[in-house]
Design a protein around this motif. Structure first.
Motif, PDB file in Angstrom:
ATOM      1  N   GLY B  90      48.806   4.843  12.991  1.00 54.94           N
ATOM      2  CA  GLY B  90      49.165   3.427  13.010  1.00 54.94           C
ATOM      3  C   GLY B  90      50.657   3.239  12.842  1.00 54.94           C
ATOM      4  N   ARG B  91      51.432   4.223  13.300  1.00 54.64           N
ATOM      5  CA  ARG B  91      52.900   4.204  13.271  1.00 54.64           C
ATOM      6  C   ARG B  91      53.461   4.343  11.870  1.00 54.64           C
ATOM      7  N   GLY B  92      52.837   3.730  10.902  1.00 48.02           N
ATOM      8  CA  GLY B  92      53.239   3.967   9.519  1.00 48.02           C
ATOM      9  C   GLY B  92      54.726   3.931   9.287  1.00 48.02           C
ATOM     10  N   ILE B  93      55.356   2.841   9.628  1.00 47.46           N
ATOM     11  CA  ILE B  93      56.761   2.685   9.263  1.00 47.46           C
ATOM     12  C   ILE B  93      56.865   1.534   8.262  1.00 47.46           C
ATOM     13  N   PHE B  94      57.994   1.475   7.573  1.00 43.47           N
ATOM     14  CA  PHE B  94      58.182   0.422   6.573  1.00 43.47           C
ATOM     15  C   PHE B  94      58.653  -0.836   7.289  1.00 43.47           C
ATOM     16  N   LEU B  95      57.712  -1.740   7.523  1.00 40.32           N
ATOM     17  CA  LEU B  95      58.023  -2.934   8.314  1.00 40.32           C
ATOM     18  C   LEU B  95      58.999  -3.853   7.578  1.00 40.32           C
ATOM     19  N   ASN B  96      59.087  -3.693   6.251  1.00 37.07           N
ATOM     20  CA  ASN B  96      59.983  -4.552   5.465  1.00 37.07           C
ATOM     21  C   ASN B  96      61.391  -3.971   5.355  1.00 37.07           C
ATOM     22  N   LEU B  97      61.613  -2.826   5.999  1.00 33.58           N
ATOM     23  CA  LEU B  97      62.932  -2.201   5.971  1.00 33.58           C
ATOM     24  C   LEU B  97      63.529  -2.183   7.378  1.00 33.58           C
ATOM     25  N   GLY B 157      63.541  14.520   8.386  1.00 35.49           N
ATOM     26  CA  GLY B 157      63.187  15.400   7.279  1.00 35.49           C
ATOM     27  C   GLY B 157      63.348  16.874   7.617  1.00 35.49           C
ATOM     28  N   GLN B 158      63.892  17.186   8.775  1.00 35.11           N
ATOM     29  CA  GLN B 158      64.120  18.568   9.226  1.00 35.11           C
ATOM     30  C   GLN B 158      62.866  19.427   9.100  1.00 35.11           C
ATOM     31  N   PRO B 159      61.756  18.968   9.703  1.00 32.65           N
ATOM     32  CA  PRO B 159      60.503  19.705   9.510  1.00 32.65           C
ATOM     33  C   PRO B 159      60.470  21.046  10.243  1.00 32.65           C
ATOM     34  N   GLU B 160      59.743  21.997   9.624  1.00 37.61           N
ATOM     35  CA  GLU B 160      59.371  23.203  10.366  1.00 37.61           C
ATOM     36  C   GLU B 160      58.013  22.974  10.986  1.00 37.61           C
ATOM     37  N   LEU B 161      57.200  22.171  10.289  1.00 41.80           N
ATOM     38  CA  LEU B 161      55.897  21.789  10.837  1.00 41.80           C
ATOM     39  C   LEU B 161      55.832  20.261  10.855  1.00 41.80           C
ATOM     40  N   LEU B 162      55.558  19.734  12.045  1.00 39.55           N
ATOM     41  CA  LEU B 162      55.521  18.276  12.219  1.00 39.55           C
ATOM     42  C   LEU B 162      54.089  17.861  12.544  1.00 39.55           C
ATOM     43  N   LEU B 163      53.559  16.929  11.754  1.00 40.16           N
ATOM     44  CA  LEU B 163      52.215  16.417  12.007  1.00 40.16           C
ATOM     45  C   LEU B 163      52.332  15.045  12.657  1.00 40.16           C
ATOM     46  N   LEU B 164      51.736  14.889  13.821  1.00 37.01           N
ATOM     47  CA  LEU B 164      51.802  13.590  14.513  1.00 37.01           C
ATOM     48  C   LEU B 164      50.388  13.050  14.659  1.00 37.01           C
ATOM     49  N   ASP B 165      50.147  11.868  14.089  1.00 40.05           N
ATOM     50  CA  ASP B 165      48.808  11.282  14.160  1.00 40.05           C
ATOM     51  C   ASP B 165      48.765  10.176  15.205  1.00 40.05           C
ATOM     52  N   GLU B 166      48.163  10.492  16.337  1.00 38.14           N
ATOM     53  CA  GLU B 166      47.992   9.543  17.438  1.00 38.14           C
ATOM     54  C   GLU B 166      49.271   8.816  17.833  1.00 38.14           C
ATOM     55  N   PRO B 167      50.272   9.563  18.243  1.00 41.02           N
ATOM     56  CA  PRO B 167      51.522   8.901  18.635  1.00 41.02           C
ATOM     57  C   PRO B 167      51.375   8.025  19.880  1.00 41.02           C
ATOM     58  N   SER B 168      50.304   8.188  20.634  1.00 42.05           N
ATOM     59  CA  SER B 168      50.187   7.413  21.875  1.00 42.05           C
ATOM     60  C   SER B 168      49.355   6.151  21.701  1.00 42.05           C
ATOM     61  N   LEU B 169      48.844   5.953  20.491  1.00 45.13           N
ATOM     62  CA  LEU B 169      47.890   4.852  20.288  1.00 45.13           C
ATOM     63  C   LEU B 169      48.457   3.498  20.702  1.00 45.13           C
ATOM     64  N   GLY B 170      47.754   2.846  21.600  1.00 44.21           N
ATOM     65  CA  GLY B 170      48.089   1.484  21.971  1.00 44.21           C
ATOM     66  C   GLY B 170      49.347   1.321  22.801  1.00 44.21           C
ATOM     67  N   LEU B 171      49.843   2.419  23.379  1.00 47.83           N
ATOM     68  CA  LEU B 171      51.077   2.315  24.153  1.00 47.83           C
ATOM     69  C   LEU B 171      50.799   2.293  25.661  1.00 47.83           C
TER      70      LEU B 171
END
Ligand SMILES: Nc1ncnc2c1ncn2[C@@H]1O[C@H](COP(=O)(O)OP(=O)(O)OP(=O)(O)O)[C@@H](O)[C@H]1O
Ligand SMILES: [Mg+2]
Lengths: 321, 240
Positions: B90-97, B157-171
């Protein structure tokens, strides 16, 4: 006209103390969706800390500042009185921050995962605990707050019909309240800690996915809110000038109403709501009848809940799909 | 660590929500440098798997090992520090920032503070739209822009492992195309990616390995190409 100006001055000063209390309610609500009913008691503890600090160390501090500013410990100076008041307020803020930390750590954190209602009941319990512990510890009789500003004459403007009396203490309270609010505003909007606070208040899990230690941020929020209530406690104690263990409940509830009026969770709203309430009370007491003054906050609360439950500046968060 | 040593191991993990079991004794591993996709229907347990890896939910049993270290039960904010980042569902970004404040928080746990500006620039380079809107509240972004922000922020965050949860949802399809391209590009820089998708066809096309979940269990798994060619999978998950 002079009458009106007088009421406005009284209202602004009163609004400032409401705002300091309301900010703690709104910050804690913003971050935990919890109405911290014990917040009024933190305010009371701040007043007692101020009382005892003034009583046992006030003269020494005042003398020191007098000596520094005038060369003699005996010569009263406005500057020394103000500096002493500031030191006393800072002591109360530290004590209240510690109280806020303990309340969060011991009472609320263990229940973080429980249903909201458990937290709410706990909050009422903590409030009652402090009221009764206060009576046990300090006695239930009101105690007089030492007057630091006793040597200062009120400022008067105009004469007779147009006389406006400004108590230097009122000005001090107002300026201190505004200063603390500006500092808080800076912390919330322009520091890393504030950014983390806003992130945690949006969503705990999401904030922890950024690496933000949410528990520490929540603790910091409690400490900040409590320290502001402590500052308000000292200033109310100085103004009235009486302090007693049950003094927190009414201002606490009123400040809560002010926070709801402005939009609970919204920092600017809490300040706005508090000044509206302070001014409305002052005008009602002046032009109407002081008898109903204390009912005004609750009337406003009911009205705002009927008309705009999210408060003046509150927004209903909408997520985009 | 050799090239083929798993960067992540999920060993016999069970996860519950209250009394409901969402993940049943699941095991799999992710090899360094690969894109592994978790596909499956709604409620299959894909997000729960990612939540368990990130430490948002504690497994009842089993262990999760990242870079050879047991991270089971560590709090989420400590796991991020080990360079394991997630762009949640669900994109999970801080909508208030603002956009930039979101990016900044993405770097909260980044090990190399010196790379802050470079990473910020890189994110804006990947998604120039974000640079234009960096002082805007992220709640005012479009859905696609929000998803871009979620990815760019995770990269902070300079990840070595990146977890992406449904990046295409609703696009929209073109934006999905672009997101998948970027995922491939990021992977080519050496980053390991676990990609959760309902859009199984496209996910399997970019992934090296696929894992098909069904009601909290692994239904089948294998190299992405094999899964794409398997009749059974095509029927059940790819809509053929
Ligand atoms: N917070 C929760 N409390 C209770 N049950 C939950 C919770 N979150 C998920 N579940 C349950 O766990 C199971 C797995 O959910 P999960 O979110 O992992 O599915 P998913 O594969 O990500 O589905 P989707 O494609 O719809 O995102 C579902 O049956 C769901 O109902
Ligand atoms: Mg999901």
């Amino acid at each position: 006209m002079a009458e009106f100006a007088q009421y406005i001055i009284n209202g602004l000063s009163q609004g400032g103390t409401y705002a300091l209390i309301a900010l703690g309610y709104t910050m804690v609500f913003g971050i935990l969706q919890l109405i911290n009913f014990a917040h009024g008691e933190v305010f009371m503890l701040g007043a007692f800390t101020g009382l005892y600090t003034s009583k046992y160390a006030g003269l020494a501090i005042l003398g020191t500042f007098n000596r520094l500013l005038t060369g003699s410990a005996e010569t009263a100076s406005t500057g020394a009185a103000i500096l002493t008041a500031i030191v006393i307020i800072l002591v109360a803020m530290c004590v209240c921050a510690a109280v806020g930390f303990c309340v969060e750590r011991l009472a609320y954190r263990p229940l973080r995962a429980s249903p909201r209602i458990n937290l709410l009941i706990t909050a009422v319990g903590v409030s009652l605990f402090f009221q009764n512990a206060g009576q046990l510890l300090f006695g239930s009789d009101p105690k007089a707050f030492p007057d630091l500003f006793e040597n200062l004459e009120p400022w008067t403007f105009g004469a007779d019909e147009n006389l406006i009396v400004i108590n230097p203490l009122q000005v001090f309270v107002f300026i201190t309240a505004i200063t603390l609010m500006l500092i808080l505003r800076h912390v919330i909007f322009h520091t890393r800690l504030g950014r983390a606070m806003r992130a945690v208040s949006f969503n705990h899990d999401l904030a922890s996915l950024m690496g933000i230690p949410t528990n520490q941020i929540i603790a910091a929020t409690f400490m900040m809110g409590s320290s502001l209530a402590g500052a308000a406690g000292v200033m109310v104690g100085m103004t009235y000038p009486k302090v007693e263990p049950l003094m927190g409940s009414l201002p606490g509830l009123k400040a809560f109403c002010a926070a709801v009026l402005g939009g609970i969770g919204n920092v600017t709203g809490a300040v706005l709501g508090s000044f509206i309430l302070g001014l409305a009370e002052a005008l009602l007491s002046g032009y109407g009848t002081p008898t109903y003054k204390d009912a005004l906050a609750f009337t406003i609360l009911i009205l705002i809940l009927l008309v705009k439950p999210s408060g003046l500046l509150g927004v209903n968060r909408t997520e985009k799909v | 660590m050799s090239k083929n040593e798993p960067i992540l191991q999920f060993n016999d993990v069970s996860v519950y929500y209250g009394i409901i079991q969402a993940i049943h004794n699941m095991s799999f591993s992710v090899e360094k440098g690969q894109i592994v996709t978790l596909v499956g229907a709604n409620g299959a347990g894909k997000s729960t798997t990612l939540r368990a890896i990130s430490g948002l939910i504690k497994p009842k049993s089993g262990s999760i090992v990242f870079k050879g270290e047991n991270i089971t039960g560590l709090p989420a904010h400590e796991i991020v520090r080990k360079r394991l980042c997630q762009a949640p569902e669900g994109r999970g970004i801080f909508l208030n920032l603002t956009v930039e404040e979101n990016m900044d928080l993405g770097a909260w746990a980044a090990p190399d503070k010196g790379a802050y500006q470079a990473n910020m620039d890189k994110g804006y380079q990947l998604f120039p739209r974000l640079r234009e809107r960096r002082n805007q509240l992220s709640g005012t972004l479009s859905g696609g822009e929000q998803q871009m922000l979620a990815i760019a922020r995770a990269l902070m965050g300079q990840p070595e492992l990146l977890l992406l949860d449904e990046p295409s949802l609703g696009l929209a399809p073109q934006i999905i195309e672009k997101i998948f391209e970027i995922i491939t590009d990021i992977n080519k820089t050496g980053m390991t990616i676990v990609l959760v998708e309902q859009n199984a066809l496209q996910a399997l096309q970019v992934a090296h390995y696929g894992i098909v979940l069904e009601t909290g269990k692994i239904k089948t798994h294998g190299p992405a190409g094999d899964l794409l060619r398997s009749d059974e999978i095509r029927k059940a998950y790819l809509g053929d």
